[in-house]
Structures are given as structure tokens and as C-alpha cells.
Design an enzyme around this catalytic site. Structure first.
Site, PDB file in Angstrom:
ATOM      1  N   ASP A 328       0.811  -1.203   0.034  1.00  0.00           N
ATOM      2  CA  ASP A 328      -0.067   0.307   0.003  1.00  0.00           C
ATOM      3  C   ASP A 328       0.681   1.380  -0.005  1.00  0.00           C
ATOM      4  O   ASP A 328       0.784   2.062   0.994  1.00  0.00           O
ATOM      5  CB  ASP A 328      -1.096  -0.026   1.289  1.00  0.00           C
ATOM      6  CG  ASP A 328      -1.989   1.051   1.246  1.00  0.00           C
ATOM      7  OD1 ASP A 328      -2.223   1.711   0.204  1.00  0.00           O
ATOM      8  OD2 ASP A 328      -2.379   1.419   2.198  1.00  0.00           O
ATOM      9  N   CYS A 368      -2.587   4.478  -4.887  1.00  0.00           N
ATOM     10  CA  CYS A 368      -3.529   5.712  -4.483  1.00  0.00           C
ATOM     11  C   CYS A 368      -3.254   6.818  -5.448  1.00  0.00           C
ATOM     12  O   CYS A 368      -3.587   8.145  -5.302  1.00  0.00           O
ATOM     13  CB  CYS A 368      -3.534   6.171  -3.098  1.00  0.00           C
ATOM     14  SG  CYS A 368      -1.875   6.425  -2.551  1.00  0.00           S
TER      15      CYS A 368
HETATM   16  N1  SAH Z   1      -1.543   0.752   4.785  1.00  0.00           N
HETATM   17  C1  SAH Z   1      -1.696   1.719   5.390  1.00  0.00           C
HETATM   18  C2  SAH Z   1      -1.427   3.193   4.670  1.00  0.00           C
HETATM   19  C3  SAH Z   1      -0.121   3.083   4.060  1.00  0.00           C
HETATM   20  S1  SAH Z   1       0.386   4.759   3.843  1.00  0.00           S
HETATM   21  C4  SAH Z   1      -2.923   1.915   6.443  1.00  0.00           C
HETATM   22  O1  SAH Z   1      -3.825   0.949   6.061  1.00  0.00           O
HETATM   23  O2  SAH Z   1      -3.052   2.490   7.240  1.00  0.00           O
HETATM   24  C5  SAH Z   1       1.675   4.837   2.927  1.00  0.00           C
HETATM   25  C6  SAH Z   1       3.002   4.304   3.913  1.00  0.00           C
HETATM   26  O3  SAH Z   1       4.024   4.331   3.391  1.00  0.00           O
HETATM   27  C7  SAH Z   1       3.359   5.546   5.001  1.00  0.00           C
HETATM   28  O4  SAH Z   1       3.525   5.073   6.299  1.00  0.00           O
HETATM   29  C8  SAH Z   1       5.060   5.797   4.570  1.00  0.00           C
HETATM   30  O5  SAH Z   1       5.595   6.092   5.904  1.00  0.00           O
HETATM   31  C9  SAH Z   1       5.351   4.730   3.996  1.00  0.00           C
HETATM   32  N2  SAH Z   1       6.309   4.916   2.821  1.00  0.00           N
HETATM   33  C10 SAH Z   1       6.665   5.673   1.858  1.00  0.00           C
HETATM   34  N3  SAH Z   1       7.679   5.624   1.195  1.00  0.00           N
HETATM   35  C11 SAH Z   1       8.232   4.379   1.619  1.00  0.00           C
HETATM   36  C12 SAH Z   1       9.299   3.688   1.454  1.00  0.00           C
HETATM   37  N4  SAH Z   1      10.038   3.905   0.417  1.00  0.00           N
HETATM   38  N5  SAH Z   1       9.541   2.304   2.055  1.00  0.00           N
HETATM   39  C13 SAH Z   1       8.675   2.134   3.087  1.00  0.00           C
HETATM   40  N6  SAH Z   1       7.655   2.731   3.441  1.00  0.00           N
HETATM   41  C14 SAH Z   1       7.207   3.780   2.897  1.00  0.00           C
END
Ligand code: SAH
Length: 424
Positions: A328, A368
Site C-alpha cells: 500500500d 492511490c
Molecule cells: N496501509 C496503511 C497506509 C499506508 S500509507 C494503512 O492501512 O493505514 C503509505 C506508507 O508508506 C506511509 O506510512 C509511509 O511512511 C510509507 N512509506 C513511504 N515511502 C516508503 C518507502 N520507500 N518504504 C517504506 N515505506 C514507505
């Protein structure tokens, strides 16, 4: 007074079609002239005088105006934005006042009554209220004002929210005991820049929310940091998908881009799955840890702070395998210009996930990015499967939760899409 429409916008000839179809945005390039309007003002929108196509529609109540064509809409004007006007109403004579906001918010709320105590009450354009987001977390409302037109009606909207929400909102969920303790603003979002607005946060009414608000979602419990968390604190748009993904999240589950752990908590709690939560944000995973504990499943969980692209490669090199993976990621595509690069990012991630799955494993994968539509996303996931050398089938198509409706007149409101895929 922003609610008194005195100014006027006349569109260029032939540019009225989207507005006739009730699309809420008017781009600066569609405007022929602006009369008597300051930024943020409510203006009346007219088509070009004598334009043939505008005369063909049955003009019930649409009076002719000698200086321009037919009245089309009433909108918030902002010369600083490329979207120079956002339509408040297509009803001639409707004032943009407290009654207007009360009616719109009440209509939005009608379809939210059956969800838990955390829900999006108002979803901006998709609820016919451009620039206005209202989320409810327990006894608190968290709001965003994303446009100048919305910003200039802030006080009025807060008053309306106090009035209608205080009186009966959510009463279906929590009869009699419900009180709104506070309304908190999280207008710390990039898009405000495009409107010439600064980022701002703070209490608009009542108490300041605590650092963590406890909410209920489908019988799971979560702590939400509405003051510092992403968006307004929680990914409410994924609520329905957390339930729909549940049958597939068994055994060893990789919850990649876990944020505060929500998908993983469901899997651990309902399926006794062992969940590896991966996220680049240490503070998000700290809260994830608390969320697993809150649901009594901390023993099933691991937390890894790392970049997902790197970590998934590492796992592949180590020969680590999972029975299910949730992907996600955040919005990779911010404009057409980076679409190709972002698509490669999605493909890379999905390919790695395919390679990490055991036979019969499940991949629950999302995008998204509004600019990646469902068809393109499916193509990306397909090419990821090809590169990952796995055959796979789509079991379910996933989309945003019902409290994030999509106006048929506003396809831009559809951004979240996902696939539940089984690998062979
Ligand atoms: N699945 C979660 C929402 C995810 S939002 C839920 O249901 O609540 C996207 C997330 O990706 C964020 O927490 C952000 O910190 C993380 N993120 C962004 N870039 C990233 C990367 N390169 N590696 C790991 N996490 C990352």
C-alpha cells in the site's frame, strides 16, 4: 463577504461543456473575462454570449444576460490557482451561506451513518463541497480547507458543523452519549500552496485532541494521532479493503507500507497471522506496535523500519517467503511528467512481491495515484507478474471505501484502486 455573488466570470466560447455536465472545476484557460471579482469571491459563471451550444439546452430558470450568455453556476474564484474557479452550486439563485453548507453536509452525512466511529463525513468535490474535508475520529472532527473558497468560509463551516454535528451526528453509532469535544484543523497540505494559502493547523472549536484518539473500525481498535499523523491521522479510505483483504491474509504476512499497522492488526487478530510490518517511518511503526498491543496481538507482530524497495530486494536475496503480502505505497504519481517513472516504481515493487510469495500466496496491491487508472494499474501488475515469472489471477478488485464517494461528474475523485491477486 465571500458569500455575496457580485462578481462574474464569462467563459470562452465552447468551454461551457464540462460545467453543463456539472464538473466542478473551471480552468483559467477556459475563462474569457472576469468582472468585479477578487480572489476567494463567490462569482456567477456565464457562458459566452450567443454561443449556439448553450442555447440548445432547455433553459429552465436560466435567464439571458445581454452582456454574456446563460448563467451556468456559482463558484469560488481564485486567480492564483490553475483551477481558477470551483463550483459551489448549479442551482440558480442559491446563496452560499450557512443554509447551503448545512444542506450539503447533511446530505453527505446521510450515507455515513452505518460506519464505525471513524469516518470521512465530507469528501470535498465528491460531496459537492470543493476543498472541504471533514473526518470524524471518535469525539473529534478533523477538518481540511484545501482551497481559498473553502478557507474564506471556514468560520461559517465550523459553525455549521458544530450545529448539525453537535445535535445529532453519529447518533446512530453512539446514541445519546455522543458529544463533539473539538474540531481540529489539519490544513498542512501542499495543495494549499497552489491556492496561495499557507499551511495551518490548530483547534477551531472546543478541546485540543489528545495525542492519541482511540477509534473502532470493524471491531479492531486503533490509536490515531490526528495532530501529527498522515492526512488527518488514519487511512480511512482503506477501511472496506481491510475487511475484504482479510480472507487472504493468513500465515506469514508482509504488511509493506504498514503505516500504523491496520491491515496487519486485522490479520493477526482475526486469522492469527504472523505479521511483518514494514515502513520507512519509525514513528508510524511505533504507533503500529501500540495498535497490535491494543488488540492483544503484539506477539504476532514484527516491525521493520526500512525502505521497502531495498528491504524487499534483501528478502529476495535471503530467500525469505510469505503467504500474503500487502503493498500500500504512498502516491507515486504527482503529475503526468513523472507518470512513467512512478509506473516503473509500482512495477518494481509488485515484481519483488510476486517473487517473495509462496505458491498459492496472495498479493493485495494498491495504487492511490489518481493518474494511474484501474486499467493501467492492472497492466502494471501484469507486467510485474511477467517479470517476476509468476502466473496469477485477480480474485477481487478493490476501491476506496464508501465514505469516499466518487461524483459521477467528478471522475478525478477516484484515486484508490487495488487488486487481490493469487499467485500459482
Ligand atoms: N496501509 C496503511 C497506509 C499506508 S500509507 C494503512 O492501512 O493505514 C503509505 C506508507 O508508506 C506511509 O506510512 C509511509 O511512511 C510509507 N512509506 C513511504 N515511502 C516508503 C518507502 N520507500 N518504504 C517504506 N515505506 C514507505
Amino acid at each position: 463577504m465571500p458569500n455575496m455573488a457580485t462578481g462574474k466570470i464569462v467563459l470562452k466560447r465552447g468551454k461551457e461543456k464540462p460545467i453543463l455536465n456539472h464538473h466542478p472545476w473551471i480552468f483559467s484557460g477556459a475563462i474569457h473575462r472576469v468582472e468585479n471579482a477578487n480572489d476567494g469571491d463567490t462569482v456567477d459563471v456565464y457562458d459566452a454570449a450567443g454561443d449556439a451550444s448553450s442555447r440548445t439546452r432547455g433553459s429552465k430558470g436560466n435567464l439571458r444576460d445581454d452582456a454574456s450568455g446563460e448563467w451556468l453556476a456559482r463558484a469560488a474564484y481564485n486567480s492564483r490557482s490553475q483551477i481558477a474557479a470551483r463550483v459551489w452550486t448549479f442551482e440558480r439563485g442559491e446563496e452560499i451561506d450557512a443554509t447551503f453548507f448545512t444542506n450539503k453536509i447533511a446530505r453527505a452525512r446521510e450515507i455515513r451513518k452505518l460506519t464505525g466511529n471513524a469516518t470521512r463525513l465530507v469528501n470535498a468535490e465528491s460531496d459537492f463541497l470543493p476543498g472541504i474535508v471533514v473526518d470524524q475520529y471518535g469525539d473529534f472532527l478533523v477538518v481540511q480547507f484545501l482551497t481559498l473558497g473553502a478557507e474564506l468560509h471556514k468560520e461559517m463551516i465550523v459553525d455549521v458543523l458544530k450545529e448539525i454535528v453537535l445535535n445529532d451526528v453519529i447518533s446512530v453509532v453512539r446514541p445519546s452519549s455522543f458529544v463533539v469535544r473539538g474540531i481540529y484543523e489539519r490544513s498542512d497540505v501542499d495543495v494549499r500552496k497552489k491556492e496561495g494559502l499557507k499551511e495551518t493547523t490548530g483547534v477551531l472549536f472546543g478541546e485540543e485532541p489528545p495525542d492519541k484518539i482511540e477509534i473502532e473500525e470493524n471491531n479492531a481498535r486503533f490509536l490515531v494521532d490526528v495532530k501529527r499523523g498522515h492526512k488527518t491521522g488514519f487511512y480511512l479510505d482503506q477501511r472496506v479493503n481491510r475487511l475484504r483483504a482479510l480472507p487472504y491474509l493468513r500465515g506469514d504476512v508482509l504488511n509493506a507500507f504498514a503505516y500504523t499497522g491496520a491491515f496487519g492488526v486485522y490479520a493477526a487478530k482475526c486469522n492469527d497471522a504472523r505479521v511483518l510490518n514494514l515502513d520507512a517511518s519509525a514513528s508510524a511503526l511505533e504507533l503500529a506496535r501500540e495498535n497490535f498491543a491494543l488488540n492483544g496481538v503484539e506477539a504476532n507482530a514484527e516491525f521493520v523500519v526500512a525502505d521497502a524497495f531495498e528491504k524487499l530486494r534483501e528478502y529476495r536475496a535471503e530467500g525469505k517467503k510469505f503467504d500474503a503480502i500487502v503493498l500500500d505505497p504512498p502516491k507515486f504519481v504527482t503529475s503526468q511528467a513523472n507518470l512513467e517513472r512512478a509506473a516503473r516504481g509500482y512495477k518494481d515493487l509488485n515484481m519483488l512481491a510476486f517473487q517473495l510469495l509462496r505458491p498459492n500466496g496472495f498479493l493485495i496491491t494498491f495504487s492511490c495515484s489518481g493518474l494511474v487508472d484501474a486499467k493501467l494499474f492492472q497492466q502494471i501488475v501484469f507486467s510485474a507478474a511477467v517479470d517476476g515469472k509468476r502466473d496469477a489471477q485477480i480474485i477481487e478488485r478493490l476501491g476506496q471505501s464508501p465514505d469516499h464517494p466518487i461524483g459521477l461528474n467528478f471522475p478525478e475523485g477516484e484515486y484508490l484502486k487495488g487488486l487481490a491477486v493469487r499467485v500459482m
